[in-house]
Design a protein around this motif. Structure first.
Motif, PDB file in Angstrom:
ATOM      1  N   PHE A 172      -2.337   3.979  -4.409  1.00 26.46           N
ATOM      2  CA  PHE A 172      -2.146   4.855  -5.310  1.00 26.46           C
ATOM      3  C   PHE A 172      -3.107   6.023  -5.477  1.00 26.46           C
ATOM      4  O   PHE A 172      -3.040   7.274  -5.529  1.00 26.46           O
ATOM      5  CB  PHE A 172      -2.159   4.360  -6.823  1.00 26.46           C
ATOM      6  N   SER A 190       3.067   1.909  -3.113  1.00 25.83           N
ATOM      7  CA  SER A 190       2.234   2.809  -4.092  1.00 25.83           C
ATOM      8  C   SER A 190       2.139   4.208  -3.703  1.00 25.83           C
ATOM      9  O   SER A 190       2.139   4.821  -4.649  1.00 25.83           O
ATOM     10  CB  SER A 190       0.824   1.858  -4.426  1.00 25.83           C
ATOM     11  N   VAL A 191       1.892   4.457  -2.394  1.00 24.22           N
ATOM     12  CA  VAL A 191       1.692   5.710  -1.997  1.00 24.22           C
ATOM     13  C   VAL A 191       2.972   6.645  -2.294  1.00 24.22           C
ATOM     14  O   VAL A 191       3.225   7.594  -2.767  1.00 24.22           O
ATOM     15  CB  VAL A 191       1.353   5.859  -0.504  1.00 24.22           C
ATOM     16  N   ALA A 220       3.221   7.161  -6.286  1.00 19.28           N
ATOM     17  CA  ALA A 220       2.443   8.142  -6.589  1.00 19.28           C
ATOM     18  C   ALA A 220       2.804   9.533  -6.129  1.00 19.28           C
ATOM     19  O   ALA A 220       2.607  10.585  -6.900  1.00 19.28           O
ATOM     20  CB  ALA A 220       0.927   7.813  -6.161  1.00 19.28           C
ATOM     21  N   SER A 221       3.329   9.636  -4.869  1.00 24.57           N
ATOM     22  CA  SER A 221       3.597  10.993  -4.264  1.00 24.57           C
ATOM     23  C   SER A 221       4.660  11.672  -5.346  1.00 24.57           C
ATOM     24  O   SER A 221       4.747  12.670  -5.246  1.00 24.57           O
ATOM     25  CB  SER A 221       4.239  10.949  -2.980  1.00 24.57           C
ATOM     26  N   TYR A 280       0.875  -1.225  -0.008  1.00 21.43           N
ATOM     27  CA  TYR A 280      -0.141   0.046  -0.245  1.00 21.43           C
ATOM     28  C   TYR A 280       0.907   1.202  -0.010  1.00 21.43           C
ATOM     29  O   TYR A 280       0.713   2.039  -0.621  1.00 21.43           O
ATOM     30  CB  TYR A 280      -0.984   0.008   1.151  1.00 21.43           C
TER      31      TYR A 280
END
Length: 446
Positions: free
Chosen positions: A371, A318-319, A322-323, A315
């Motif tokens: 994401f 992905s954060v 995406a950040s 999780y």
């Protein structure tokens, strides 16, 4: 995933979550250089470094205590309603104390007020450690609920004040960069700590494994507060001071002691009212599903603690990814559109989870959810800030805290009750569909 988002309420990891400790996000495209400070004036470097270390240690707290608390309660035999109360108790306190907390913060040195609020709040984590020695399973569940209730008292000024402290300690031209680095730092710390915690829980007997990660989390909480102490409010030389409001001589002013003045009801006569209503709808729909996740993951998918730790790692991986791209996305589409479409996209998580059948489905959903969460978490805070006067943040943020906690309180009770009536999987699908409507509402009327 909840928060903080989650979303647990303990330090607004979210959202719910990362929400309060991660408030300012990207507002322009930038080249991402983690921790680079060669072009930062010397007087700001200490603040930036301590903000990075604060969020890193908060990532340790979140990857241990916050991440596994609902799972621990579930393994103790907590019902859906009791899981909801773990969040709701904190929301009740925040609901009633947000306005007084805003006034209290505005009359004090922001840095000291935030520091002592964080210390008093985080002392509560120490009491989690010995619970198995004093109570049976149900006793521990209710002790956790009661502790979160009392911890929420200092959490309220911490939640309101940290955002003001961030604004005072970081000049506007550096906020996107500092917040972006904090996002990635948090994701890395959270990811690594979750994997370590999952390994500890897998190889240690219950409940001793949870006591170990509670110790690790409490240490992380203490170190986070230590670095908050060293964040100093500064005056940005480039930012003009707000001009005092002019009052026409023939207009009758509101008494500073009147109910309207104290509650700042005038805020509801501005455009910010639409923002508050849109965010209330978003948070309410978002948190309907949060108490159901640990129940579904443990009782239906039969995931163990190692699986859950790995899912959290996916999780936040992905954060992290995406950040690094969020600035470009927000620059192209704007904070409001990214928030609205991101909220609608978050419908995919509960809907697809309801159809998941094994741990690999859970891992894939965790990566997708991270994401989408990064998009929403990175945009909605600035979407709100765009509609708040820079000289009046505490009062506006206090009203946001009220509607946020009212949404969490209502959804934490309604979500489990709905699942009791229709079942876990149908409830997840229903709440997912409602997220689509929440995104559309924000885009059209927010």
């Amino acid at each position: 995933m909840s928060h903080g988002v989650y979303s647990y309420l303990y330090d607004r990891k979210t959202v719910f979550i990362f929400y309060f400790d991660n408030f300012y996000c990207y507002n322009h495209p930038m080249r991402f250089n983690l921790f680079r400070q060669s072009d930062v004036p010397e007087k700001y470097r200490s603040n930036f470094t301590n903000l990075y270390l604060d969020i890193a240690w908060y990532g340790v707290l979140s990857g241990t205590v916050v991440n596994f608390l609902n799972i621990y309660a579930t393994r103790l035999g907590a019902s859906g309603l009791q899981i909801g109360l773990l969040t709701a108790m904190s929301a009740v306190v925040n609901l009633f104390l947000a306005i007084p907390a805003g006034h209290w913060i505005s009359k004090r040195h922001t840095g000291r007020a935030v520091f002592w609020s964080s210390v008093i709040f985080r002392i509560g984590y120490l009491f989690f450690i010995p619970l198995p020695s004093f109570f049976n399973a149900q006793g521990q569940i209710w002790a956790l609920i009661i502790l979160t209730f009392f911890m929420a008292i200092p959490l309220t000024p911490l939640g309101v004040g940290f955002n003001a402290l961030f604004a005072e300690a970081v000049p506007d031209r550096f906020r996107a960069r500092v917040a972006g680095t904090r996002n990635v730092t948090f994701a890395i710390a959270y990811m690594l700590t979750s994997l370590i915690a999952g390994t500890i829980l897998k190889n240690t007997t219950f409940p001793a494994g949870y006591q170990i990660i509670f110790v690790i989390g409490a240490f992380g909480a203490a170190m986070s507060s230590y670095h908050i102490y060293h964040v100093k409010p500064l005056q940005d030389d480039s930012a003009p001071l707000p001009s005092p409001p002019t009052i026409a001589p023939d207009l009758k002013t509101e008494s500073p002691r009147s109910i309207k003045s104290i509650l700042r009801l005038d805020i509801w006569n501005t455009h910010f009212k639409n923002v508050l209503l849109a965010l209330f709808f978003f948070h309410f729909i978002h948190y309907l599903a949060s108490p159901l996740y640990p129940l579904y993951n443990v009782r239906v998918l039969e995931l163990n603690d190692s699986h859950l730790g790995n899912g959290t790692a996916f999780y936040y991986l992905s954060v992290l990814i995406a950040s690094t791209q969020l600035g470009r996305i927000v620059h192209k589409y704007g904070h409001k559109k990214v928030t609205g479409w991101g909220v609608a996209g978050m419908a995919s998580y509960p809907i697809m989870l309801a159809f998941a059948q094994n741990v690999w489905h859970f891992y894939a959903l965790s990566f997708l959810g991270g994401f989408l969460f990064a998009l929403v978490n990175g945009a909605y805070a600035n979407y709100m800030l765009e509609n708040i006067p820079a000289h009046d943040r505490p009062s506006h943020l206090a009203w946001y805290t009220i509607i946020f906690n009212f949404a969490v309180l209502a959804s934490s009770i309604i979500g489990p009750l709905t699942a009791d009536v229709v079942g876990l999987a149908p409830a997840l699908i229903l709440f997912g569909v409602l997220r689509i409507f929440a995104g559309i509402y924000l885009l059209k009327w927010g």
